[in-house]
Enzyme design. Structure first.
Site, PDB file in Angstrom:
ATOM      1  N   ARG A 175      47.494 -46.847  48.323  1.00  0.00           N
ATOM      2  CA  ARG A 175      47.597 -48.101  47.583  1.00  0.00           C
ATOM      3  C   ARG A 175      46.604 -48.062  46.425  1.00  0.00           C
ATOM      4  O   ARG A 175      45.406 -47.860  46.649  1.00  0.00           O
ATOM      5  CB  ARG A 175      47.290 -49.278  48.517  1.00  0.00           C
ATOM      6  CG  ARG A 175      47.214 -50.599  47.787  1.00  0.00           C
ATOM      7  CD  ARG A 175      47.067 -51.820  48.704  1.00  0.00           C
ATOM      8  NE  ARG A 175      46.958 -52.986  47.849  1.00  0.00           N
ATOM      9  CZ  ARG A 175      45.868 -53.760  47.742  1.00  0.00           C
ATOM     10  NH1 ARG A 175      44.807 -53.543  48.499  1.00  0.00           N
ATOM     11  NH2 ARG A 175      45.861 -54.756  46.895  1.00  0.00           N
ATOM     12  N   GLU A 186      43.971 -53.859  53.169  1.00  0.00           N
ATOM     13  CA  GLU A 186      42.566 -53.437  53.043  1.00  0.00           C
ATOM     14  C   GLU A 186      41.849 -53.785  54.333  1.00  0.00           C
ATOM     15  O   GLU A 186      42.069 -54.855  54.900  1.00  0.00           O
ATOM     16  CB  GLU A 186      41.828 -54.164  51.902  1.00  0.00           C
ATOM     17  CG  GLU A 186      42.207 -53.718  50.520  1.00  0.00           C
ATOM     18  CD  GLU A 186      41.430 -54.465  49.426  1.00  0.00           C
ATOM     19  OE1 GLU A 186      40.295 -54.922  49.680  1.00  0.00           O
ATOM     20  OE2 GLU A 186      41.981 -54.601  48.325  1.00  0.00           O
ATOM     21  N   HIS A 195      44.790 -56.050  40.007  1.00  0.00           N
ATOM     22  CA  HIS A 195      43.590 -56.063  40.845  1.00  0.00           C
ATOM     23  C   HIS A 195      42.403 -56.414  39.935  1.00  0.00           C
ATOM     24  O   HIS A 195      41.503 -55.611  39.739  1.00  0.00           O
ATOM     25  CB  HIS A 195      43.421 -54.719  41.556  1.00  0.00           C
ATOM     26  CG  HIS A 195      42.547 -54.762  42.777  1.00  0.00           C
ATOM     27  ND1 HIS A 195      42.935 -54.274  44.014  1.00  0.00           N
ATOM     28  CD2 HIS A 195      41.291 -55.236  42.964  1.00  0.00           C
ATOM     29  CE1 HIS A 195      41.951 -54.438  44.892  1.00  0.00           C
ATOM     30  NE2 HIS A 195      40.928 -55.007  44.281  1.00  0.00           N
ATOM     31  N   ASN A 209      44.337 -58.502  53.497  1.00  0.00           N
ATOM     32  CA  ASN A 209      43.062 -57.790  53.454  1.00  0.00           C
ATOM     33  C   ASN A 209      42.111 -58.503  54.403  1.00  0.00           C
ATOM     34  O   ASN A 209      41.894 -59.715  54.285  1.00  0.00           O
ATOM     35  CB  ASN A 209      42.466 -57.813  52.040  1.00  0.00           C
ATOM     36  CG  ASN A 209      43.332 -57.057  51.047  1.00  0.00           C
ATOM     37  OD1 ASN A 209      44.260 -56.342  51.430  1.00  0.00           O
ATOM     38  ND2 ASN A 209      43.022 -57.199  49.769  1.00  0.00           N
ATOM     39  N   GLU A 264      44.504 -60.602  46.044  1.00  0.00           N
ATOM     40  CA  GLU A 264      43.496 -61.607  46.373  1.00  0.00           C
ATOM     41  C   GLU A 264      43.295 -62.685  45.311  1.00  0.00           C
ATOM     42  O   GLU A 264      42.208 -62.790  44.705  1.00  0.00           O
ATOM     43  CB  GLU A 264      42.153 -60.936  46.665  1.00  0.00           C
ATOM     44  CG  GLU A 264      42.207 -59.949  47.822  1.00  0.00           C
ATOM     45  CD  GLU A 264      40.839 -59.377  48.160  1.00  0.00           C
ATOM     46  OE1 GLU A 264      39.902 -59.505  47.351  1.00  0.00           O
ATOM     47  OE2 GLU A 264      40.710 -58.789  49.247  1.00  0.00           O
ATOM     48  N   TYR A 270      38.307 -58.354  56.335  1.00  0.00           N
ATOM     49  CA  TYR A 270      36.982 -57.745  56.476  1.00  0.00           C
ATOM     50  C   TYR A 270      36.136 -58.404  57.561  1.00  0.00           C
ATOM     51  O   TYR A 270      35.420 -57.745  58.294  1.00  0.00           O
ATOM     52  CB  TYR A 270      36.213 -57.809  55.146  1.00  0.00           C
ATOM     53  CG  TYR A 270      36.802 -56.876  54.116  1.00  0.00           C
ATOM     54  CD1 TYR A 270      36.430 -55.535  54.067  1.00  0.00           C
ATOM     55  CD2 TYR A 270      37.764 -57.315  53.216  1.00  0.00           C
ATOM     56  CE1 TYR A 270      36.984 -54.655  53.152  1.00  0.00           C
ATOM     57  CE2 TYR A 270      38.332 -56.444  52.294  1.00  0.00           C
ATOM     58  CZ  TYR A 270      37.938 -55.117  52.261  1.00  0.00           C
ATOM     59  OH  TYR A 270      38.500 -54.249  51.358  1.00  0.00           O
TER      60      TYR A 270
END
Ligand code: PNW
Length: 457
Positions: free
Chosen positions: A82, A355, A126, A296, A171, A298
């Protein structure tokens, strides 16, 4: 040594294993071959905006080392990659004139990936808006929907036969919270009035780019959002309300309009008089059928009521928690919860984890050529196991992209945070696969079954 588990890690057939990057974070040479500047080139060259004044002028020099990087991907057995395209390489002024040399760069990259059996996942945006468009108001200008669709069309026409998975935005929450509300990211604005407008226009641009794709493209297109599940710090009503606000703001603000055609009601309370009335017709543009959503993930946040603007909610540090070098708690269960929440809220859409990863202080490359990063292996393994749990609970997860393929430029934090499974020496630009890359390679080779093996430490 961590003990083996007796879990049978069976992943669905066709589950795609890969890694991710973004243009500004790895490419370098932002003005090469006729490219125009982006807001990140401009922002990073404004004194005081990035840690140590770090810029993307060189980054990982992927712009010149892309062949070597694809060879590394192949060596690790990655099935997918990606990456994002830098808009101002393709359209130096943001609209109008196409710069064919910029297009050639991505066209060659895609050919090289395909020649090595690696599926490209292309992200249109991005975070690196052409500076020329920022001069016209950027995401605050309603015309941005047309600009973005025009840019998308150029790429669809050039690459759709070869690229089969497309992402509009990466995002939108980070773009507006960082770029328009708190000013830590480009273009560095701080305005509670601008933030909802930028968000809304980003979603209109997303809708317009999907619409344009349906006219031009034959494959799949989706949206990537960052999700951080919110858990109340106590059972008080104040904390429960704060948690709901934080969840609406961060997790629902973009998925609700994109998939349900409306905003969560909490946003109006959060922004107060800065929340505008949006034209009803806009939602018809925003809510387009998507082929997949990328998540994504985290960390989580344990949330309490605070005085902070505009949310009146903040994260509470967990005394027994484990934290990465970006100050994010390691909380794999949050990924299972997120994926299950996504299915319960938005239905049966295919999901990719686009991600997931962690910054740790890695040791230097050792004499034996290894970079020992056991904490990253532990992080990746626990999160893959959490995805397996979500699949077992019925969520249609189609793939996993580790963040990141390479150590790279962490935006305003410069080169201080290393997320890569491949170490980059910023002096020589030499690449060295870390232990986590070797480990991940074994996971891919076994299609996940090796997750039950003991760790190599
Ligand atoms: C993502 N948050 O950013 C980006 O997509 C990557 O470019 C970046 O390098 C990576 O995560 C690591 O930071 C995020 O505050 C930045 O919740 C901030 C947040 C989430 C994601």
């Amino acid at each position: 040594m961590t003990r083996p588990t007796d879990t049978d890690f069976t992943f669905p057939e066709g589950f795609l294993w890969g890694a991710a990057t973004a243009a500004h974070q790895i490419e370098g040479s932002p003005l090469a071959d006729g490219a125009g500047p982006s807001i990140w080139t401009r922002f990073a060259h404004t004194p005081g905006m990035t840690l140590n004044g770090d810029t993307g002028d060189v980054a990982c020099d992927h712009y010149h080392r892309w062949k070597e990087d694809v060879a590394l991907m192949r060596e690790l057995g990655l099935q997918a990659y990606r990456f994002s395209v830098s808009w101002s390489r393709i359209l130096p002024e943001g609209t109008g004139r196409v710069n064919h040399k910029g297009l050639d760069f991505y066209s060659c990259l895609v050919d090289e990936l395909l020649a090595n059996g690696i599926e490209p996942l292309l992200t249109l945006y991005h975070w690196d808006l052409p500076a020329a468009l920022d001069d016209r108001g950027g995401w605050l200008n309603r015309d941005c929907a047309d600009w973005f669709a025009e840019y998308g069309r150029v790429l669809y026409r050039a690459l759709d036969g070869r690229v089969k998975k497309w992402v509009t935005l990466n995002e939108p929450w980070v773009i507006t919270d960082g770029g328009y509300l708190h000013g830590a990211l480009a273009p560095g604005h701080r305005s509670r009035f601008e933030a909802p407008i930028a968000s809304h226009n980003l979603m209109r641009a997303h809708g317009a780019a999907v619409q344009a794709y349906r006219a031009e493209g034959k494959h799949e297109i989706g949206l990537v959002v960052n999700i951080e599940p919110k858990y109340p710090a106590s059972d008080s009503t104040a904390d429960a309300d704060a948690t709901r606000r934080a969840h609406a703001y961060m997790n629902e603000q973009y998925l609700h309009p994109a998939l349900l055609g409306r905003y969560p009601p909490e946003l109006k309370d959060i922004f107060g008089d800065a929340w505008p009335e949006f034209p009803e017709d806009d939602f018809k543009l925003i809510v387009q059928p998507l082929d997949f959503v990328g998540i994504n993930y985290y960390t989580r946040s344990v949330t309490a009521a605070t005085d902070s603007y505009p949310l009146k909610a903040g994260a509470v540090r967990q005394p027994l928690g484990t934290y990465t070098e970006t100050g994010w708690e390691v909380f794999p269960q949050g990924l299972t919860d997120t994926l299950v929440w996504f299915k319960d809220t938005y239905g049966e859409l295919p999901v990719y984890v686009t991600e997931n990863g962690a910054a740790f202080f890695d040791p230097a490359v050792a004499e034996d050529g290894r970079v020992r990063d056991p904490l990253r292996i532990d992080y990746l393994r626990k999160h893959l196991s959490a995805i397996h749990d979500a699949i077992a609970a019925g969520v249609d997860v189609r793939g996993y992209m580790a963040w990141s393929l390479l150590d790279n430029l962490e935006w305003s934090l410069g080169y201080s945070k290393r997320f890569g499974i491949i170490h980059v020496n910023y002096g020589t630009l030499e690449r060295t696969p870390k232990d986590s890359a070797r480990w991940y390679s074994g996971i891919i080779e076994s299609h996940g079954r090796a997750l039950s093996d003991p760790l190599p430490y």
